[in-house]
Design an enzyme around this catalytic site. Structure first.
Site, PDB file in Angstrom:
ATOM      1  N   LYS A 112       9.087   4.562   3.219  1.00  0.00           N
ATOM      2  CA  LYS A 112      10.142   4.393   4.118  1.00  0.00           C
ATOM      3  C   LYS A 112      10.867   5.717   4.899  1.00  0.00           C
ATOM      4  O   LYS A 112      11.107   5.849   6.101  1.00  0.00           O
ATOM      5  CB  LYS A 112      11.450   3.442   3.575  1.00  0.00           C
ATOM      6  CG  LYS A 112      10.666   1.970   3.556  1.00  0.00           C
ATOM      7  CD  LYS A 112      11.933   1.234   3.164  1.00  0.00           C
ATOM      8  CE  LYS A 112      11.882  -0.194   2.928  1.00  0.00           C
ATOM      9  NZ  LYS A 112      12.928  -0.899   2.576  1.00  0.00           N
ATOM     10  N   LYS A 194       1.231  -4.190   5.024  1.00  0.00           N
ATOM     11  CA  LYS A 194       1.815  -5.232   4.863  1.00  0.00           C
ATOM     12  C   LYS A 194       2.724  -5.879   5.884  1.00  0.00           C
ATOM     13  O   LYS A 194       3.282  -5.282   6.907  1.00  0.00           O
ATOM     14  CB  LYS A 194       2.883  -5.327   3.643  1.00  0.00           C
ATOM     15  CG  LYS A 194       4.123  -4.526   3.697  1.00  0.00           C
ATOM     16  CD  LYS A 194       5.042  -4.742   2.585  1.00  0.00           C
ATOM     17  CE  LYS A 194       6.137  -3.771   2.867  1.00  0.00           C
ATOM     18  NZ  LYS A 194       7.251  -3.759   1.801  1.00  0.00           N
ATOM     19  N   LYS A 197       9.272  -7.266   8.345  1.00  0.00           N
ATOM     20  CA  LYS A 197      10.475  -7.700   9.163  1.00  0.00           C
ATOM     21  C   LYS A 197      10.554  -6.704  10.185  1.00  0.00           C
ATOM     22  O   LYS A 197      10.915  -7.415  11.215  1.00  0.00           O
ATOM     23  CB  LYS A 197      11.448  -7.871   8.079  1.00  0.00           C
ATOM     24  CG  LYS A 197      11.571  -8.953   7.200  1.00  0.00           C
ATOM     25  CD  LYS A 197      13.216  -9.371   6.896  1.00  0.00           C
ATOM     26  CE  LYS A 197      12.979  -9.883   5.386  1.00  0.00           C
ATOM     27  NZ  LYS A 197      13.418  -8.712   4.416  1.00  0.00           N
TER      28      LYS A 197
END
Ligand code: TYM
Length: 327
Positions: A112, A194, A197
């Site tokens: 991230k 993956k 959202k």
């Protein structure tokens, strides 16, 4: 005494079928067997910038989706993390016993932070300590999650053991419950990543509130490969991902699925899969619309959820403070 289940979900972006298949649907299935606590983790959400009015709306949307998916407020306590200050308090305390080196090993932070570089917050680095606090505060036995949370739960277990070793038995050691199939649903545009959202450009996730047209269009555009046969083969990530989603929504055995598609092509698989997803999401969506037609209803359930879990959180926090000599 029933064992206690705890899990959490961030109220950001669009809750997608990966969240549903690996987490939410399993929480629903476990409800009768255990004591259940499900937390909407808004303090985790603010580790990256959020628009305040959007965040408030997303917290209600997330709660609405959990209830619409079948979480029963009689059997499960659903609550908002920031409604209980004990989460942030225990996170601080755990910060002081978790060695920096453990945190530096967290792969999710590395991924991230690589996307954000200069704007990355200290909170994003500290994210796993808050997650450990969420779980340990309620002395949870089981934590049902997708594969991406495995390392965070390992850290939680290590933090609990370390605290217990220094200050005496205080925390129960929780266990991750990760599904054998579908623990990592992949992105439709890039099946090596993956489904997420709020992923970077090109990411394609199917939201639980997506319209039938959106579901069809995303599935038809899903990346596949240049082969023809339809088989479960992890070496072919695009087709494998579509087949896993098919398997999880239909409950069919893999051999039966392969037989069913033996004389068919990718377009047939995609067309059928889209209709199956639409058929599964449709009752959830109408239930969601009913539940949210009175906006005060969700707020009421969230207040009640927080009231129910507060004594558990307070009990652990005062025990921790006593053990450490605080106050
Ligand atoms: P979050 O909000 O990213 O995801 C919620 C749940 O969905 C799972 N998940 C997936 N499963 C399969 N395939 C995917 N592509 C996929 N994407 C997400 C996640 O593993 C998760 O179970 N840090 C957590 C929230 C959290 C938490 C906790 C969880 C905070 N405190 C304590 C458990 C216990 C998170 O960001 O989940």
């Amino acid at each position: 005494m029933k064992e206690r289940v705890f899990s959490g979900i961030q109220p950001t972006g669009n809750i997608h079928i990966g969240n549903y298949l690996a987490a939410v649907r399993r929480w629903v299935e476990l409800q009768n067997e255990y004591e259940n606590l499900f937390c909407i983790v808004d303090l985790h959400a603010i580790t990256v910038p959020q628009d305040p009015s959007m965040l408030k709306a997303k917290i209600r949307e997330t709660a609405g989706l959990l209830f619409a998916a079948g979480i029963d407020p009689e059997k499960s306590s659903v609550f908002v993390q920031s409604h209980l200050s004990a989460h942030a308090e225990l996170a601080w305390i755990l910060n002081c016993i978790i060695p920096l080196g453990w945190m530096q090993r967290m792969t999710q932070f590395k991924e991230k932070s690589a996307m954000q570089r200069r704007t990355v917050s200290t909170g994003l680095f500290d994210y796993p300590a808050l997650m450990a606090a969420d779980i340990l505060l309620y002395q949870a036995d089981l934590v049902p999650v997708g594969e991406d949370q495995r390392q965070h739960i390992e850290l939680t277990r290590d933090a609990a053991r370390r605290f217990n070793a220094i200050y005496g038995e205080t925390f129960r050691i929780p266990e991750a419950v990760i599904p054998e199939v579908g623990a990592r649903i992949m992105d439709l545009a890039d099946p090596l990543k993956k489904m997420s959202k709020s992923g970077p450009g090109g990411a394609m996730a199917i939201g639980l509130l997506d319209t039938p047209e959106a579901v069809r269009s995303k599935i038809m555009k899903a990346q596949t490969d240049s082969l023809r046969d339809i088989r479960f083969d992890e070496g072919r990530p695009g087709i494998h991902n579509l087949l896993v989603i098919y398997e999880l929504f239909t409950g069919m055995a893999r051999t039966a699925i392969e037989r069913h598609f033996s004389a068919k092509g990718y377009a047939d698989l995609k067309r059928e899969l889209a209709e199956i997803i639409i058929g599964n999401l449709s009752p959830l969506q109408s239930h969601y619309r009913e539940l949210t037609s009175d906006p005060s209803y969700i707020n009421h359930l969230l207040t009640e959820g927080a009231q129910r879990v507060r004594p558990l959180a307070e009990r652990t926090l005062s025990l921790v403070k006593e053990r450490m000599g605080l106050g």
